[in-house]
Design an enzyme around this catalytic site. Structure first.
Site, PDB file in Angstrom:
ATOM      1  N   ASP A 125       0.974  -0.897  -0.064  1.00 48.21           N
ATOM      2  CA  ASP A 125      -0.097  -0.030  -0.004  1.00 48.21           C
ATOM      3  C   ASP A 125       0.953   1.243  -0.006  1.00 48.21           C
ATOM      4  O   ASP A 125       1.954   1.220   0.236  1.00 48.21           O
ATOM      5  CB  ASP A 125      -1.061  -0.087   1.303  1.00 48.21           C
ATOM      6  N   ARG A 126       0.059   2.175  -0.269  1.00 50.40           N
ATOM      7  CA  ARG A 126       1.009   3.778  -0.432  1.00 50.40           C
ATOM      8  C   ARG A 126       1.662   3.918   0.956  1.00 50.40           C
ATOM      9  O   ARG A 126       2.805   4.943   0.578  1.00 50.40           O
ATOM     10  CB  ARG A 126      -0.243   4.892  -0.655  1.00 50.40           C
TER      11      ARG A 126
END
Length: 261
Positions: A125-126
């Protein structure tokens, strides 16, 4: 004089014939998507062969003669399959294109590599950093993304608070998690080790086999320890050794072979 091919009347065959290449396989090898996602694109009518939408799974084409497009954009056969290890920084999304205009992991690669239509394998994820694989080999991506693929994934996490032994044991035993669709499941047992305390926080090393969305963050939240930092440091035999943040390298043939096993 040779007559030009007539679209939709030549080359396309059904799966009962051995000639040609499966359309989903062609798209995967061209780096458009994994085999599974390519089949979804076909089912949605977004793939055209010689100007006509194809929705039948198992359709075969002749890549040398048939014109394939997705959403109206021409797809050309991949000329080279590549396998890349990237040290992803925080702030980049793990996708080939982001509708919100955020930086993607492809922005960290040179144009020549992006032109080979590589895309991320799996999730990171980011807000997380660390080891991410990219490829334009759809079969390879599908194998590594499949739930039955049991390669270990290793992480280092900084969590809020000081953990206690019973918390670590709960992670080793498996914790109950609720997905976005409200379904529940118990995480597979994880390997967990306390690395050190850092002020009011704790650094942990975790190894899991599963690859569900935001799995580590959800597991640690379930036992009461929100994640402040998360870095994936290994996948199977691969590590981030000699790959600085934001940099990448090609996998060796031996590494690719190990991941395929």
């Amino acid at each position: 004089m040779n007559q030009p091919d007539q679209p939709n009347k030549l080359h396309i065959t059904e799966d009962t014939h051995e000639a040609g290449e499966r359309l989903a396989r062609f798209l995967a090898h061209a780096g458009i998507a994994s085999r599974r996602h390519a089949e979804a694109l076909i089912a949605a009518g977004r793939v055209q062969v010689n100007g006509v939408a194809i929705t039948t799974q198992g359709t075969r084409i002749d890549p040398q003669h048939d014109r394939v497009s997705v959403d109206g954009k021409r797809v050309r056969a991949a000329t080279q399959q590549v396998y890349v290890l990237l040290h992803k920084p925080v702030g980049y999304v793990s996708t080939a294109h982001d509708p919100q205009g955020r930086p993607t992991v492809l922005d960290l690669l040179p144009p020549a590599l992006r032109n080979l239509r590589v895309y991320p394998v799996g999730r990171l994820d980011r807000d997380s950093s660390g080891l991410l694989l990219l490829t334009n080999d759809g079969d390879f991506a599908l194998q590594l993304s499949h739930p039955s693929y049991a390669m270990e994934k290793c992480y280092k996490a900084r969590v809020q608070g000081h953990t206690v032994p019973k918390t670590l044991q709960a992670l080793r035993d498996g914790v109950s998690l609720t997905a976005e669709d409200s379904t529940s499941h118990t995480s597979a047992p994880a390997q967990v080790r306390l690395l050190r305390h850092a002020g009011n926080d704790t650094w942990l090393a975790l190894t899991i086999h599963e690859g569900r969305k935001r799995q580590i963050r959800r597991m640690l939240m379930a036992v009461g320890y929100p994640v402040l930092q998360l870095r994936r440091v290994g996948i199977g035999p691969l590590t981030l050794e000699d790959v600085p943040v934001g940099k990448w390298r090609y996998l060796t043939d031996a590494e690719v072979a190990l991941l395929r096993k």
